[in-house]
Design a protein around this motif. Sequence first.
Motif, PDB file in Angstrom:
ATOM      1  N   GLN A 122       0.850  -1.190   0.000  1.00  0.00           N
ATOM      2  CA  GLN A 122       0.000   0.000   0.000  1.00  0.00           C
ATOM      3  C   GLN A 122       0.890   1.247   0.000  1.00  0.00           C
ATOM      4  O   GLN A 122       1.861   1.317   0.757  1.00  0.00           O
ATOM      5  N   GLU A 148       0.544   4.287   1.222  1.00  0.00           N
ATOM      6  CA  GLU A 148       0.680   4.950   2.521  1.00  0.00           C
ATOM      7  C   GLU A 148       1.524   4.114   3.483  1.00  0.00           C
ATOM      8  O   GLU A 148       2.367   4.629   4.221  1.00  0.00           O
ATOM      9  N   SER A 205       5.172   4.239   2.534  1.00  0.00           N
ATOM     10  CA  SER A 205       5.757   5.531   2.897  1.00  0.00           C
ATOM     11  C   SER A 205       6.075   5.597   4.389  1.00  0.00           C
ATOM     12  O   SER A 205       7.118   6.120   4.788  1.00  0.00           O
ATOM     13  N   SER A 206       5.170   5.065   5.215  1.00  0.00           N
ATOM     14  CA  SER A 206       5.394   5.097   6.667  1.00  0.00           C
ATOM     15  C   SER A 206       6.552   4.193   7.087  1.00  0.00           C
ATOM     16  O   SER A 206       7.239   4.457   8.066  1.00  0.00           O
TER      17      SER A 206
END
Length: 704
Positions: A454, A456, A459-460
Amino acid sequence: MIVLWCIFIIFFGFFASKLPTVLSGNGFEYDGSYMRTQAILEEEFNQNQSSILFIFEKENKISQAEFENYIEDTLVRIDLDANSGTILSPLGQKEMMKENIAYAVLSYEDKPENIGKEIRSLSSSLEEKPGFNVEMTGGPVIEEDLNVASQKDLAKAEMIALPIALIILLLAFGSLVAAGIPLLIGIVSIVSTMGIMYFFSYQMNLTIFILNIVPMIGLALSIDFALLFIDRFREEVRKASIKEAIEITLATAGRSIVFSGLCVFIGLLGLMFIEIDIFRNVALGGMTVVFVSVLSALTFLPAVLSLIGKNINKYSILKVASVRSPLWRRFATFVMNRPVIMVLVTLVLLITALLPVKDMNLVVPGADALPTSYDSRVAYDKYKMNFVEKNKSEDVKAVVILESNGEILDEDNLIKAESMLSSITESDDVVSVESPFTLSGIDNAEDFYLTLQQPEGKSSLAPIIDNFTSSEMMLSYVYFEDEKSAQQWVKEWEKKDTDLTLHLGGVPKFEQEIFDEIVEKAPYGFAFIVITTFFILLVAFRSLLIPLKAIMMNILSLAATFGIVVWIFQGGHFGMEPVSLALILPIFVFSIVFSLSMDYEVFLISRIHENYLKSGDNDSATLEGLTATSKIITSAAAIMIVVTGAFAFTGVMPVKQLGVGIALAIFIDATIVRMILVPAFMKMLGDWNWWFFHTKKPKKATAK
């Protein structure tokens, strides 16, 4: 010959002055898993080889804003002088800053030994300001300070040893000329060896401890050789021409020097079995200074004496009796009349002294080797106290890298990695594991993989992925309760058959490899020293029992020495703070002292053997030999004790322990062994001392 030696000294003396510039590190380098893992950390995870820490402090009256401004201004100046180093600032990093103290990290890709100039330049960037303080520390800075401390220690030891050695030589000879020549020979040997060692730096890394070891061995040994040679020359020149006196001295004392030097050379050669830089450095430096000392004693010294001749006793300031003192004869007679009692009493003393050996705790020297007076040592202690948790220390943190076939972030490989890390977490003695799973809070490999799919989620996880994974590798840290359990764990897990390839590193792996290499190889080195020494003495004295006796007495006296050293340093006696012993201590003391004590054994037994061949009377030969050599061997031992013992007053802890250990061993050998055990055993064994296969016993001299 003197002209050749002058050219030799000038040439190598020039390079001797450059030797400190090519020395680096403590010498504990071993080509094993630790080194390979360090290379992976550098290549795959961009972890730089060298890190310098800057410890910032402020007084309570200084505000936090002022403190942060001071840190920022200082880091700007450091950045200008950093020369391609990268800085990690404590500003905005909560874990790097507390109320009154903070630290920054300056990282270099180069090895610690290659950034000495940068360290010296950076020190000028640290501005002193009222209410603020900043200090440098970290591995490269501590190594640089150890180099400085070693040079200061050498100068300090020489300031202590040389004047006292001169006094002892004056008491032995009474003449300034005779007393000055051994010091000259000692200085010539050391300077020449230092110059020779400079050229070895092109072939191998040289440890900073070379600055202490070479002078310690070289000065003591070369003065001893010169002392023995000059004493015999003075004896012979009273009744023969200068040429004849030198010929006789070379045939007798010179022969003893060759066999003695060979024993010391072999003792140091035994260190080459251990494939760790510091042991090979010391072996190379020691063997070189032994060779140069023997060479100077057999060539330069006779040439000097041939010029000085009967002026050897010139400028006498003390009257020295030409007749041998009867004191040693009386004491030896006393011992030889009670040999069994003397041996039993001596054995009780030595066995009592060796009992503390069972509590010996050996460690690899680290920052604690540096004197506490150095800012880098003080700063390092502050860093550990304020920012390192007990179970997060580098000493108990193992580096674990998992390598897969294919991308490590593939689902199958993540499952294998998670399974392995779970097994590691459940291992005995493991306190915690720091991995991408624990840092992200996602313990399940399938969930971790789905999160990465995913945008997001990816990125985290990016900061963790960037720092803890490479294309086919995953980095993790494993923490333990104590150092010993950490070392045992990495040793066991390296042998395990695992789904992913395991690379282990960190301080526990480094120390485990160092310890194992020594434990595995040291016995071969010791066996080589003992067996070779036995055959050298066998050839020298044509006796089976004398070499065996000498070796057994040496081992017993060395064990007693180790016991006393443990009692002094680990027990915290004589005003010492309790401290563990450097790992190098027992290896070096055994190799160096085992052979150095043979020095006196060869000198003494050579004279006894010489008398025995003339008289055929063992008891008479023993008494005459002891009487003839007692003063000169006592003087030689005293000089050896002074030269090595002077390093006990230095600041670098491993060198201090080594100086005390060698001085103690020589003292025990020169008193208990030579004064009691030698005459007692010589009496008990009688003519069996000289039994060697089919050797005929010399006929006893008869009175006319």
